[in-house]
Design a protein around this motif. Structure first.
Motif, PDB file in Angstrom:
ATOM      1  N   GLU A  83       0.832  -1.203   0.000  1.00 57.93           N
ATOM      2  CA  GLU A  83       0.000   0.000   0.000  1.00 57.93           C
ATOM      3  C   GLU A  83       0.865   1.251   0.000  1.00 57.93           C
ATOM      4  N   ALA A  84       1.975   1.200   0.727  1.00 58.81           N
ATOM      5  CA  ALA A  84       2.865   2.354   0.818  1.00 58.81           C
ATOM      6  C   ALA A  84       3.445   2.712  -0.549  1.00 58.81           C
ATOM      7  N   MET A 124       6.274  -5.591   8.674  1.00 57.18           N
ATOM      8  CA  MET A 124       4.879  -5.613   8.247  1.00 57.18           C
ATOM      9  C   MET A 124       4.639  -6.869   7.430  1.00 57.18           C
ATOM     10  N   PRO A 125       3.405  -7.385   7.411  1.00 59.29           N
ATOM     11  CA  PRO A 125       3.102  -8.549   6.573  1.00 59.29           C
ATOM     12  C   PRO A 125       3.371  -8.230   5.102  1.00 59.29           C
ATOM     13  N   GLY A 126       3.853  -9.230   4.374  1.00 57.28           N
ATOM     14  CA  GLY A 126       4.130  -8.998   2.961  1.00 57.28           C
ATOM     15  C   GLY A 126       5.414  -8.214   2.765  1.00 57.28           C
ATOM     16  N   LEU A 127       5.333  -7.146   1.998  1.00 51.94           N
ATOM     17  CA  LEU A 127       6.505  -6.335   1.686  1.00 51.94           C
ATOM     18  C   LEU A 127       6.974  -5.591   2.932  1.00 51.94           C
ATOM     19  N   SER A 128       8.213  -5.799   3.328  1.00 55.54           N
ATOM     20  CA  SER A 128       8.743  -5.149   4.527  1.00 55.54           C
ATOM     21  C   SER A 128       8.953  -3.658   4.298  1.00 55.54           C
ATOM     22  N   GLY A 129       9.122  -2.936   5.392  1.00 57.24           N
ATOM     23  CA  GLY A 129       9.383  -1.506   5.278  1.00 57.24           C
ATOM     24  C   GLY A 129      10.674  -1.207   4.550  1.00 57.24           C
ATOM     25  N   ILE A 130      11.681  -2.047   4.745  1.00 58.54           N
ATOM     26  CA  ILE A 130      12.953  -1.851   4.054  1.00 58.54           C
ATOM     27  C   ILE A 130      12.773  -2.037   2.551  1.00 58.54           C
ATOM     28  N   ALA A 131      12.095  -3.117   2.157  1.00 61.86           N
ATOM     29  CA  ALA A 131      11.870  -3.373   0.727  1.00 61.86           C
ATOM     30  C   ALA A 131      10.978  -2.297   0.118  1.00 61.86           C
ATOM     31  N   ALA A 132       9.971  -1.864   0.863  1.00 60.36           N
ATOM     32  CA  ALA A 132       9.089  -0.812   0.366  1.00 60.36           C
ATOM     33  C   ALA A 132       9.852   0.492   0.161  1.00 60.36           C
ATOM     34  N   THR A 133      10.741   0.798   1.104  1.00 59.63           N
ATOM     35  CA  THR A 133      11.567   2.012   0.980  1.00 59.63           C
ATOM     36  C   THR A 133      12.400   1.978  -0.292  1.00 59.63           C
ATOM     37  N   GLU A 134      13.056   0.857  -0.517  1.00 59.39           N
ATOM     38  CA  GLU A 134      13.899   0.728  -1.705  1.00 59.39           C
ATOM     39  C   GLU A 134      13.081   0.892  -2.978  1.00 59.39           C
ATOM     40  N   ILE A 155      10.106   2.405  -3.374  1.00 60.56           N
ATOM     41  CA  ILE A 155       9.572   3.764  -3.488  1.00 60.56           C
ATOM     42  C   ILE A 155      10.627   4.713  -4.028  1.00 60.56           C
ATOM     43  N   LEU A 156      11.842   4.617  -3.496  1.00 64.20           N
ATOM     44  CA  LEU A 156      12.904   5.528  -3.919  1.00 64.20           C
ATOM     45  C   LEU A 156      13.347   5.247  -5.347  1.00 64.20           C
ATOM     46  N   GLN A 157      13.357   3.980  -5.742  1.00 63.48           N
ATOM     47  CA  GLN A 157      13.746   3.627  -7.109  1.00 63.48           C
ATOM     48  C   GLN A 157      12.723   4.100  -8.129  1.00 63.48           C
ATOM     49  N   GLU A 158      11.461   4.078  -7.745  1.00 66.41           N
ATOM     50  CA  GLU A 158      10.392   4.397  -8.695  1.00 66.41           C
ATOM     51  C   GLU A 158       9.945   5.852  -8.625  1.00 66.41           C
ATOM     52  N   ALA A 159      10.534   6.627  -7.735  1.00 67.59           N
ATOM     53  CA  ALA A 159      10.098   8.014  -7.549  1.00 67.59           C
ATOM     54  C   ALA A 159      10.300   8.823  -8.827  1.00 67.59           C
ATOM     55  N   ASP A 160       9.301   9.607  -9.149  1.00 67.06           N
ATOM     56  CA  ASP A 160       9.356  10.479 -10.320  1.00 67.06           C
ATOM     57  C   ASP A 160       9.732  11.882  -9.834  1.00 67.06           C
ATOM     58  N   GLY A 161      10.928  12.333 -10.187  1.00 67.15           N
ATOM     59  CA  GLY A 161      11.406  13.621  -9.686  1.00 67.15           C
ATOM     60  C   GLY A 161      12.106  13.449  -8.355  1.00 67.15           C
ATOM     61  N   ASP A 162      11.975  14.432  -7.481  1.00 74.17           N
ATOM     62  CA  ASP A 162      12.628  14.351  -6.180  1.00 74.17           C
ATOM     63  C   ASP A 162      11.988  13.248  -5.348  1.00 74.17           C
ATOM     64  N   PRO A 163      12.771  12.271  -4.881  1.00 72.65           N
ATOM     65  CA  PRO A 163      12.187  11.188  -4.083  1.00 72.65           C
ATOM     66  C   PRO A 163      11.824  11.673  -2.685  1.00 72.65           C
ATOM     67  N   PRO A 164      10.868  11.029  -2.041  1.00 73.00           N
ATOM     68  CA  PRO A 164      10.533  11.408  -0.671  1.00 73.00           C
ATOM     69  C   PRO A 164      11.664  11.011   0.276  1.00 73.00           C
ATOM     70  N   LYS A 165      11.689  11.620   1.445  1.00 76.10           N
ATOM     71  CA  LYS A 165      12.625  11.235   2.485  1.00 76.10           C
ATOM     72  C   LYS A 165      11.931  10.201   3.369  1.00 76.10           C
ATOM     73  N   VAL A 166      12.634   9.138   3.690  1.00 78.09           N
ATOM     74  CA  VAL A 166      12.037   8.067   4.476  1.00 78.09           C
ATOM     75  C   VAL A 166      12.637   8.028   5.870  1.00 78.09           C
TER      76      VAL A 166
END
Length: 222
Positions: free
Chosen positions: A38-39, A57-67, A69-80
């Motif tokens: 969801e994140a 978290m169940p499923g995709l971990s926060g670490i994997a989600a962070t990676e 999100i940052l890889q797919e960010a369009d423009g300036d990536p968010p800060k995690v």
């Protein structure tokens, strides 16, 4: 206004964080997610400035989600900003490698949390140099440092100088003093080297400097 996305699989914690953010001047809660999946989807849609990310978290971990999100960010990536109840080195190190900008335990005070959100939104790294050094050295000290990795060959001599000093924990102002450059010039070199190496955070730059052997354990500033 700093837009914040809250990610945690525990509904009470998530709701509490959202409520506190909404009540804090200068911060805006733009969404909440209960899982890593969801994140990732929500971050792409609402484009937050900062993400408060749970690790386990169940499923995709926060670490994997962070990676992701940052890889797919369009423009300036968010800060995690990683939030967890687990004060384990392996999680902090994984967060560094994934590109997170900070790491806090969930028992931190609200004041400390809000200060951390503001700090990383402004580009700071919420890992003290001593913690970064201890973690990375613990992971690479037993390995023989290799030669400079091919990726670093794309950097200029000055960019390598800046990367070495970043890995030693120096701020941009301190690097400027060491290299007799303006702080703006240091920032330009740092942005260019991070772009060339496809890095999304200062923390990732520190990891790269150690793991490529550009900086070796024990060489950083005490």
């Amino acid at each position: 206004m700093i837009d914040v996305l809250v990610v945690d699989d525990q509904v009470l914690i998530r709701a509490g964080l959202v409520a506190m953010i909404k009540a804090t001047p200068g911060l805006s809660a733009v969404g909440e997610a209960a899982s890593g999946e969801e994140a990732v989807a929500l971050a792409a849609r609402v484009r937050p400035d900062v993400i408060l990310m749970d690790i386990r978290m169940p499923g995709l971990s926060g670490i994997a989600a962070t990676e992701q999100i940052l890889q797919e960010a369009d423009g300036d990536p968010p800060k995690v900003l990683i939030l967890t109840t687990f004060d384990l080195d392996e999680y902090v190190y994984a967060a560094l490698r994934a590109g997170a900008s900070g790491f806090l335990l969930k028992d931190t005070s609200p004041e400390r949390l809000f200060a951390a959100i503001t700090a990383i939104a402004g580009g700071d790294m919420l890992f003290t140099p001593s913690v970064v050094r201890r973690l990375i050295e613990a992971h690479v000290a037993s390995s023989t440092p290799g030669t400079v990795a091919p990726d670093l060959a794309v950097l200029t001599g000055r960019e390598l100088d800046v990367l070495r000093l970043v890995a030693r924990g120096l701020s941009n102002a301190e690097i400027a003093g060491e290299l007799f450059l303006s702080e703006a010039t240091v920032k330009t070199h740092l942005n260019r080297l991070m772009s060339k190496l496809s890095l999304s955070s200062r923390a990732q730059a520190v990891v790269v400097a150690y793991e490529t052997g550009l900086v070796t354990p024990g060489a950083a500033r005490s």
